[in-house]
Design a protein around this motif. Structure first.
Motif, PDB file in Angstrom:
ATOM      1  N   TYR B  18     -15.872  39.026  -1.803  1.00 50.69           N
ATOM      2  CA  TYR B  18     -16.862  37.951  -1.725  1.00 50.69           C
ATOM      3  C   TYR B  18     -18.251  38.510  -2.046  1.00 50.69           C
ATOM      4  CZ  TYR B  18     -18.962  33.565  -0.133  1.00 50.69           C
ATOM      5  OH  TYR B  18     -19.637  32.384  -0.087  1.00 50.69           O
ATOM      6  N   ALA B  19     -18.503  39.725  -1.529  1.00 49.75           N
ATOM      7  CA  ALA B  19     -19.785  40.378  -1.806  1.00 49.75           C
ATOM      8  C   ALA B  19     -19.885  40.732  -3.292  1.00 49.75           C
ATOM      9  CB  ALA B  19     -19.936  41.626  -0.946  1.00 49.75           C
ATOM     10  N   GLY B  20     -18.770  41.130  -3.897  1.00 45.38           N
ATOM     11  CA  GLY B  20     -18.748  41.434  -5.328  1.00 45.38           C
ATOM     12  C   GLY B  20     -19.050  40.178  -6.140  1.00 45.38           C
ATOM     13  N   ALA B  21     -18.501  39.055  -5.698  1.00 53.90           N
ATOM     14  CA  ALA B  21     -18.755  37.786  -6.382  1.00 53.90           C
ATOM     15  C   ALA B  21     -20.232  37.414  -6.252  1.00 53.90           C
ATOM     16  CB  ALA B  21     -17.876  36.687  -5.796  1.00 53.90           C
ATOM     17  N   ASP B  22     -20.806  37.678  -5.085  1.00 54.22           N
ATOM     18  CA  ASP B  22     -22.244  37.438  -4.899  1.00 54.22           C
ATOM     19  C   ASP B  22     -23.050  38.296  -5.863  1.00 54.22           C
ATOM     20  OD1 ASP B  22     -22.014  35.555  -2.948  1.00 54.22           O
ATOM     21  OD2 ASP B  22     -22.652  36.840  -1.285  1.00 54.22           O
ATOM     22  N   LEU B  23     -22.626  39.557  -5.993  1.00 60.05           N
ATOM     23  CA  LEU B  23     -23.379  40.463  -6.863  1.00 60.05           C
ATOM     24  C   LEU B  23     -23.286  40.006  -8.316  1.00 60.05           C
ATOM     25  CD1 LEU B  23     -25.109  42.967  -7.123  1.00 60.05           C
ATOM     26  CD2 LEU B  23     -23.028  44.314  -7.378  1.00 60.05           C
ATOM     27  N   ALA B  24     -22.127  39.493  -8.703  1.00 61.91           N
ATOM     28  CA  ALA B  24     -21.996  38.951 -10.054  1.00 61.91           C
ATOM     29  C   ALA B  24     -23.048  37.867 -10.235  1.00 61.91           C
ATOM     30  CB  ALA B  24     -20.594  38.395 -10.277  1.00 61.91           C
ATOM     31  N   GLY B  25     -23.233  37.066  -9.196  1.00 62.59           N
ATOM     32  CA  GLY B  25     -24.217  35.993  -9.262  1.00 62.59           C
ATOM     33  C   GLY B  25     -25.630  36.525  -9.367  1.00 62.59           C
ATOM     34  N   SER B  27     -26.642  39.250 -10.393  1.00 63.84           N
ATOM     35  CA  SER B  27     -26.868  39.902 -11.696  1.00 63.84           C
ATOM     36  C   SER B  27     -26.635  38.958 -12.869  1.00 63.84           C
ATOM     37  CB  SER B  27     -25.965  41.122 -11.836  1.00 63.84           C
ATOM     38  OG  SER B  27     -25.595  41.667 -10.620  1.00 63.84           O
ATOM     39  N   ARG B  28     -26.303  37.726 -12.579  1.00 64.73           N
ATOM     40  CA  ARG B  28     -26.110  36.691 -13.616  1.00 64.73           C
ATOM     41  C   ARG B  28     -24.992  37.017 -14.600  1.00 64.73           C
ATOM     42  NH1 ARG B  28     -29.747  35.884 -10.393  1.00 64.73           N
ATOM     43  NH2 ARG B  28     -31.519  34.491 -10.677  1.00 64.73           N
ATOM     44  N   PHE B  29     -23.939  37.646 -14.146  1.00 63.50           N
ATOM     45  CA  PHE B  29     -22.783  37.838 -15.025  1.00 63.50           C
ATOM     46  C   PHE B  29     -22.037  36.506 -15.111  1.00 63.50           C
ATOM     47  CE2 PHE B  29     -23.091  42.314 -13.356  1.00 63.50           C
ATOM     48  CZ  PHE B  29     -23.572  42.844 -14.544  1.00 63.50           C
ATOM     49  N   GLN B  30     -21.901  35.985 -16.301  1.00 62.14           N
ATOM     50  CA  GLN B  30     -21.291  34.666 -16.445  1.00 62.14           C
ATOM     51  C   GLN B  30     -19.762  34.774 -16.519  1.00 62.14           C
ATOM     52  OE1 GLN B  30     -23.562  31.819 -16.613  1.00 62.14           O
ATOM     53  NE2 GLN B  30     -24.750  33.542 -15.813  1.00 62.14           N
ATOM     54  N   TYR B  31     -19.096  33.798 -15.941  1.00 63.09           N
ATOM     55  CA  TYR B  31     -17.629  33.735 -16.064  1.00 63.09           C
ATOM     56  C   TYR B  31     -17.173  32.284 -15.990  1.00 63.09           C
ATOM     57  CZ  TYR B  31     -17.906  33.957 -10.864  1.00 63.09           C
ATOM     58  OH  TYR B  31     -18.202  33.748  -9.545  1.00 63.09           O
ATOM     59  N   GLY B 117     -15.492  40.078 -14.954  1.00 63.25           N
ATOM     60  CA  GLY B 117     -14.473  40.448 -15.935  1.00 63.25           C
ATOM     61  C   GLY B 117     -13.090  39.995 -15.498  1.00 63.25           C
ATOM     62  N   VAL B 118     -12.782  40.234 -14.230  1.00 59.00           N
ATOM     63  CA  VAL B 118     -11.478  39.841 -13.700  1.00 59.00           C
ATOM     64  C   VAL B 118     -11.325  38.320 -13.771  1.00 59.00           C
ATOM     65  CG1 VAL B 118     -10.097  39.734 -11.587  1.00 59.00           C
ATOM     66  CG2 VAL B 118     -11.202  41.871 -12.234  1.00 59.00           C
ATOM     67  N   MET B 119     -12.415  37.612 -13.474  1.00 54.79           N
ATOM     68  CA  MET B 119     -12.371  36.151 -13.527  1.00 54.79           C
ATOM     69  C   MET B 119     -12.052  35.655 -14.946  1.00 54.79           C
ATOM     70  SD  MET B 119     -12.700  34.579 -10.751  1.00 54.79           S
ATOM     71  CE  MET B 119     -11.678  35.841 -10.087  1.00 54.79           C
TER      72      MET B 119
END
Ligand SMILES: Cc1cc2nc3c(=O)[nH]c(=O)nc-3n(C[C@H](O)[C@H](O)[C@H](O)COP(=O)(O)OP(=O)(O)OC[C@H]3O[C@@H](n4cnc5c(N)ncnc54)[C@H](O)[C@@H]3O)c2cc1C
Ligand SMILES: Cc1cc2nc3c(=O)[nH]c(=O)nc-3n(C[C@H](O)[C@H](O)[C@H](O)COP(=O)(O)OP(=O)(O)OC[C@H]3O[C@@H](n4cnc5c(N)ncnc54)[C@H](O)[C@@H]3O)c2cc1C
Ligand code: SF4
Ligand code: SF4
Ligand code: SF4
Ligand code: SF4
Lengths: 430, 252, 569
Positions: B18-25, B27-31, B117-119
């Motif tokens: 969940y924290a990794g998903a937050d970090l994706a957010g 950092s604005r990594f789009q999926y 990436g996994v998403m």
């Protein structure tokens, strides 16, 4: 109430642990951290030996616990400027520098950072990445409050316009606050040595000679390259060597001591390199392998047997750059031989030295330092007691130690401070 | 949502994924926007029954995200999650659904880019597989089988059996374990299929032909189900006894 | 339970962070159509003081009994919103968080329509969960304000004394007849070279004289029951059984030197261990025996020979003893055959240099070719393979000293079972977390320090002793322990007492006990950390994981793509 408080200087793992233990025991703590965020060096690491736990993942909840604790007041961007009094009743003056952002209003959305036109090298990322003039040092920073870089900000006013919370304060003034405390714990950690002066290693001369802490940022998934171990020219690293004891165990600059963690962090970094790219060839050039901690020998065995990390005994005399960014390391495995190793990246396990400003702080505190500027113990078997009563020391700034030892040391200092604060006030027999 | 968009539900542990998903957010990594996230404290919390129920209610893919081995905030929760998800996959297969629709990933709090990436990858995989297709009966049977104690014991005890051995000190090899798991999953699944069929009275032969099983296999299950008082004899029709489920055992 | 559900939904724009991508007004409008939702609004910043006030006044005005906020991440903002609910008189666990920023607007910036759809779905799921939330309370339980320390070596003595100085009563339990542990058998201590005897004398006196330390010598632990705050320790003290009630426990049982049976011609006379050498040095009978050549062999039994690990202290210890011998009689030749040399940190590196200066000779062998001890003409010879010359160097020796590693005490296994705390692969006690919790066990209220946790020198043993004291003082000073509100509970009517839950719980929080109905699982609230692994493992699904109940998770999962009405029908 206030005189029952404790001052902790430095918000790395050691300082946070001390603060947390005291706060949990019901003692008020003022935690003074010089930078924008608590976390210290561990926050900069990718994984940690010997378990390869992700550093920030396990640290971030601890940082939050500390910051949110009702008994802990965290003062970031702050430094101690004077103390008076003695054990049981110190009066401390703390300089709170300006963030130029209202701490109570900012919610960490980062809009200001996105509009800011400035590009500045980020120290937290060992200058490997650019940040804005409005910034937090890293995504998991605690507190999650932005700051303006005063020196670099050109007062364009854009962030003030964008900030929906009206939190920007261009004219915020630094202030001095005072706290009364019974005891003080110093936990200001270390700095990596800048190896530019040791010219034989070619740091600063060759792009792909980097320090271990730079490497930690490089291989971190949240770091500047997204965790890809690449050379400055963008090519993947195929052969990489670590050089141990750079500037340490070295009498030239009077740094004969062993930094205690470098053999293991090099081992860790080599393992991680192999995990990212099993094809990569990894070499560790060392003098004595210091693998004394719990699980360390087993970790080294795994590095050698399962990952194929190569350990070479021999201290390099010189590093030379060749064409195509190849680096040649000359080292002598025995007194009468010189061998050559070709790699495309060199990581220097530099000496770790007491933090910048340690002498000034020791002066303010009235405590002695030893010959190498680590805090001196009054009694070698009393590992947190400085030369002044009521002032205790924790973590790397007393002597080299790894994270779990720093944490134990932080708790140990806390118990000494509890003796001062609680001692005598309770006498409840069971 | 457009017709061709696939639906994914994700269960993410609070501390790492969940924290990794937050970090994706941050950092604005789009999926791709296909996944609906449910937060749990530990991936070990995710019950195979809930996973299968998610499919039953129309998810085309289910994603479970936990901490890397050794990083679990609760020490071992992610290890147990792995075994449970393996069990759920075996049951999915039985219900005729591609096990690839269920994915377990370890994502740490610092792997924001990797999460994105996994998403992308998982969404692509599910798109490739297309909308989920299954017989409701079959998926229900898988759900009830996952709620049954025998498979639940096995999923939890797997590590012990592999490492320390059973009560007789016999240590299982991976191969033996796989066989045991396959056998048990098949047995339980068949039994639950039969149980669901018996919402109305049926004979062994009728069940055997509807479920495409051998009559002697069906008969064995019938005896077991009777022994556990889950079904009872209904009436004798043309000299053949018929059976019916005793209590309405629905999903959940 | 049959109270009417009145859910309020608050959607945050987060400036432009959410509002710039997600169509917030549309989400608000959608939310207000959902089952049980009586109120929905949007805020520019829900976390601002205006936003929080809005929540509070809506709770009062619309008699809300559930609150849903859709904004950023619960990992940073949940405590804030929970506190707000509490201030408005609502149980803080009747609050549900929906993340539509970090996991929606920020990651689907170029697909605003999909982001809006997703936000609606997430809000629907949050509302479905909110409808099933139950009020929860944090439990607290009292703490008996005293501690037990097991083992009176230097680490245990340090821990006991510090807890006493912190103001609490301590029982120090030692199986031997005296305090001091392994140090009682040593001659001088590195790096200060003070006499172990003198070092101990003052420290033993300080412990003996402290009014809050009660010493139990010649005592062994018979049984331990209870949990943090309320332990009962049954003791056999000199044959008399005693029962002590304490709040917490520290394990400081130390370690022992490996006995190198069958290695390097060990005989206890000419080939001895470092500890035997210490005894000789203490009695000063080395000179009398006309010894000329001493050879020390490092890692004897360690680093892959008998045990896998490096014992951390034996290099420094060998250097110390070699230096002492050399300084006492410079005519004696002292060789240390070693592989690596663990002269880490500040002082030890210097100490190593001093030993070299004093004339101690160091010879390095590769680990694959360890030294061999043989007899030649009644004399001992040690063949050391020279790493650079690639040949054996024969060293004559009158005395061979084996530096063997510290190993766990044989009775530690029993103690670990009694306390229900684990031993690691190396057989030392295994702490809660290798990096972050070096002196805690995973079980609350039990701590460890010293060589019981792994080999270490005196300084570090003392450091850990103080650290364990700090950790153990916390519950004593607080006077209570509180559990998480989010814990598991067992439905005894369904439980069959199989014990699966007990086997998966890492904290010993759920245990099978005898009840009138037979064997049933029972959760000790203050121990449970709320992971929920027991719940998903329970074979009868008899365990309810509060706040993440099957019901709640299933409601969320089922409403991911369809509405609550469709689920219910
Ligand atoms: C490359 C590298 C890799 C490593 N890898 C590992 C590993 O894998 N495992 C492991 O166990 N250890 C590792 N270590 C060692 C580990 O980083 C240290 O043991 C640990 O971080 C020290 O913690 P500390 O709290 O003592 O100091 P620090 O982490 O340095 O924290 C000190 C804090 O004090 C603040 N501060 C400094 N001066 C002042 C002042 N005057 N006033 C106020 N605040 C001040 C600093 O800003 C900082 O926040 C590694 C070290 C390096 C260099
Ligand atoms: C040969 C040798 C030389 C050394 N020299 C040095 C040196 O010069 N400098 C240095 O820094 N370090 C030295 N060390 C290391 C040092 O001995 C240890 O760091 C230190 O003894 C650790 O203290 P401790 O309290 O953890 O354990 P110990 O000293 O082992 O004490 C543990 C105590 O617990 C008791 N105990 C065990 N089990 C139970 C039980 N079940 N119930 C009740 N009581 C129990 C034991 O009887 C003992 O009294 C040396 C070690 C060796 C082997
Ligand atoms: S200062 Fe304003 S714009 Fe910047 S992060 Fe804080 S709230 Fe956002
Ligand atoms: S401390 Fe030295 S002698 Fe002891 S095991 Fe480690 S390397 Fe070998
Ligand atoms: S696993 Fe379930 S049935 Fe078995 S003892 Fe625990 S609660 Fe009872
Ligand atoms: S929820 Fe986790 S900690 Fe609590 S009893 Fe269950 S397994 Fe143990």
């Amino acid at each position: 109430m206030e005189d029952k408080a404790v001052l902790v200087i430095g918000g790395g793992v050691a300082g946070m642990q001390a603060a947390f233990d005291l706060a949990e025991a019901g003692i008020r703590v003022c935690l003074v951290e010089r930078t924008l965020s608590v976390g210290g060096r561990m926050a900069q690491l990718d994984k940690t030996f010997p378990t390869n736990d992700c550093a920030i993942c396990i640290l971030a909840p601890k940082m939050m616990d500390c910051y949110r604790h009702e008994n802990i007041e965290v003062l970031t961007l702050s430094e101690v400027t004077a103390i008076e009094g003695e054990i049981g009743s110190f009066k401390v003056k703390i300089l709170r520098k300006s963030r130029f952002v209202d701490e109570d209003k900012c919610n960490g959305c980062g809009d200001c950072a996105r509009v800011c036109p400035m590009g500045i090298l980020n120290k937290f990322d060992m200058d490997l990445r650019v940040r804005s003039g409005a910034y937090i040092p890293f995504m998991q920073a605690v507190p999650l409050i932005y700051a303006l870089d005063r020196d670099k900000c050109m007062r364009c006013g854009l962030c003030e316009v964008i900030c929906g919370k009206d939190a920007i304060r261009y004219n915020q003034k630094p202030e001095i606050v005072e706290r009364n405390v019974s005891a003080i714990i110093v936990a200001i950690g270390f700095d990596p040595l800048d190896p530019s002066g040791l010219t034989e290693y070619g740091y600063g001369k060759y792009d792909d000679v980097i320090t271990a802490l730079e490497f930690e940022r490089l291989i971190c998934a949240a770091g500047p390259t997204g965790g890809h171990v690449i050379r400055r020219d963008g090519k993947e690293v195929k052969r990489i060597a670590w050089i141990q004891c750079v500037g340490a165990r070295d009498t030239r600059d009077n740094r004969p001591y062993c930094c205690s963690v470098c053999c293991m962090h090099a081992t860790k970094e080599a393992i991680l390199t192999k995990e990212h790219n099993p094809e990569a060839e990894t070499f560790i050039l060392y003098t004595d392998l210091r693998c004394f901690g719990k699980g360390f020998q087993e970790y080294v065995n795994r590095a050698e047997d399962d990952y194929g990390v190569k350990y070479i005994r021999g201290k390099p005399g010189e590093i030379k750059g060749k064409e195509n960014k190849i680096l040649e390391i000359f080292y002598s495995p025995s007194s009468d031989k010189v061998e050559k190793l070709e790699v495309d990246m060199v990581v220097l396990s530099t000496a770790l030295i007491p933090s910048e400003g340690v002498e000034a702080l020791a002066e303010i505190l009235g405590t002695e330092l030893d010959e190498y500027k680590f805090f001196k113990l009054k009694d070698p078997y009393n590992p947190t007691g400085t030369t002044r009563a009521g002032i205790f020391v924790a973590g790397y700034c007393q002597a080299p130690r790894d994270i779990p030892e720093c944490i134990a040391h932080g708790s140990a200092a806390a118990s000494r401070a509890m003796e001062v604060v609680l001692g005598g006030s309770y006498d409840r027999r069971a | 949502m457009k017709e061709e968009e696939v639906k994914i539900v994700g269960f993410l542990c609070n501390w790492c994924c969940y924290a990794g998903a937050d970090l994706a957010g941050v950092s604005r990594f789009q999926y791709p926007p296909n996944m609906r996230i449910i937060r749990v404290m530990c991936s070990g919390r995710v019950d195979p029954v809930i996973i299968l129920d998610t499919f039953l209610w129309g998810a085309d893919g289910v994603f479970i995200g936990g901490c890397h081995p050794g990083d679990c905030h609760y020490l071992q929760g992610n290890y147990y999650a792995e075994k449970k998800i393996d069990m759920a996959k075996r049951l999915l297969k039985k219900a005729g659904v591609e096990p690839g629709r269920l994915r377990l990933e370890w994502v740490s709090a610092s792997e924001g880019e990797r999460f994105a990436g996994v998403m992308k990858e998982f969404t692509e995989e599910i798109k490739e597989l297309g909308p989920i297709k299954f017989e409701k009966d079959e998926m229900e049977a898988a759900c009830i089988a996952a709620a049954d104690y025998s498979l639940r014991i096995l999923a939890t005890k797997e590590k012990e059996l592999l490492e320390e051995g059973n009560k007789y000190g016999e240590v299982f090899t991976r191969h033996e374990m796989d066989r045991l798991l396959d056998d048990m999953v098949r047995e339980e699944y068949e039994a639950k299929r039969i149980l669901l069929k018996l919402k109305r009275p049926m004979s062994v032969k009728e069940i055997a032909s509807e479920l495409n099983l051998k009559p002697n296999v069906v008969f064995r299950h019938i005896l077991d189900l009777k022994r556990y008082e889950l079904i009872e004899a209904h009436e004798i029709r043309d000299n053949t006894p018929t059976y019916i489920a005793k209590v309405e055992e629905g999903v959940e | 339970m049959t109270e009417e559900l009145r859910i309020g939904v608050f959607i945050c724009h987060c400036g432009i962070n959410i509002g710039g991508v997600v169509d917030v007004p549309a989400v608000v409008e959608y939310a207000s159509t959902l089952e049980n939702v009586v109120y929905a609004e949007r805020n520019l910043y829900t976390c601002s003081s205006e936003g929080l006030e809005a929540i509070k006044s809506a709770i009062h005005e619309h008699e809300l009994n559930r609150v849903v906020v859709a904004s950023c991440t619960p990992r940073t903002h949940e405590p804030l919103f929970r506190a707000t609910c509490k201030e408005a008189g609502l149980n803080p666990y009747l609050f549900e968080f929906v993340n539509i920023r970090d996991q929606c607007s920020w990651v689907h910036m170029h697909e605003p329509e999909f982001a809006t759809e997703k936000a609606k779905d997430l809000v629907r799921m949050g509302v479905a969960k909110a409808a099933r939330l139950e009020p929860l309370e944090e439990l607290t339980s009292d703490v008996i304000p005293s501690a037990v320390v097991i083992g009176a070596g230097i680490s245990g003595m340090t821990a006991a004394l510090s807890i006493a100085k912190n103001g609490f009563y301590v029982h120090l339990i030692e199986k031997g007849s005296e305090m001091g542990g392994l140090l009682r058998r040593l001659y001088k201590l590195y790096p200060t070279e003070e006499l172990a005897k003198e070092f101990l004398e003052q420290r033993i006196k300080a412990v003996e004289e402290h009014e809050r330390v009660e010493l139990h010598l010649s005592s062994s632990i018979k049984d331990v029951e209870g949990y943090v705050g309320k332990f009962k320790v049954i003791l056999d003290e000199n044959g008399v059984e005693k029962s002590i009630d304490v709040g917490d426990i520290i394990v400081a049982t130390g370690a022992k030197e490996l006995e190198p049976e069958g290695l390097y011609e060990y005989d206890g006379e000419k080939v001895i261990t470092q500890l035997q050498l210490e005894e000789k040095l203490r009695r000063e009978d080395l000179n009398r025996n006309g010894i000329e050549n001493v050879v020390m062999i490092q890692c004897a039994g360690a680093r892959g020979e008998v045990v896998k690990y490096c014992s951390k202290i034996c290099c420094m210890n060998a250097i110390k003893n070699a230096k002492l011998i050399k300084e006492a009689n410079p005519d004696i030749n002292v060789f240390i055959a070693h592989n690596e040399l663990q002269a880490y940190g500040e002082e030890y590196e210097l100490y190593y240099r001093d030993a070299k200066k004093a004339g101690v000779r160091f010879l390095r062998f590769p680990l694959e070719k360890r030294p061999k001890v043989r007899k030649s003409d009644g004399k001992l010879v040690v063949d050391v393979f020279h790493e650079r010359l690639l040949m054996d160097i024969p060293l004559e020796a009158d005395l061979v000293v084996l530096s063997t590693p510290l190993v766990q005490n044989p009775d530690a296994e029993k103690l670990s079972k009694m306390l229900k705390v684990p031993l690691g692969q190396d057989r030392f006690f295994f702490e809660a977390h290798v990096k972050l919790r070096p002196v805690d066990f995973a079980t609350d209220g039990i701590f460890l320090c010293g060589t019981a946790q792994g080999p270490k020198d005196i300084e570090e043993s003392i450091s850990q002793g103080y650290a364990a004291a700090s950790r153990a003082t916390i519950p004593l000073a607080k006077g209570y322990v509180s559990s998480e509100a989010i814990i598991s509970s067992v439905d005894e009517a369904i439980c069959v007492g199989c014990g699966i839950c007990e086997s998966v719980c890492p904290y010993g929080a759920v245990e099978v006990v005898e009840t009138e109905e037979g064997r049933r699982a029972k959760v000790t609230g203050v121990k449970c950390k709320g992971c929920g692994t027991c719940g998903s493992s329970c074979i009868k699904r008899a365990i309810k994981m509060q706040h993440y109940t099957d019901d709640q998770l299933i409601a969320q999962e089922r409403t991911a793509f369809v509405t609550e009405r469709e689920v219910v029908s």
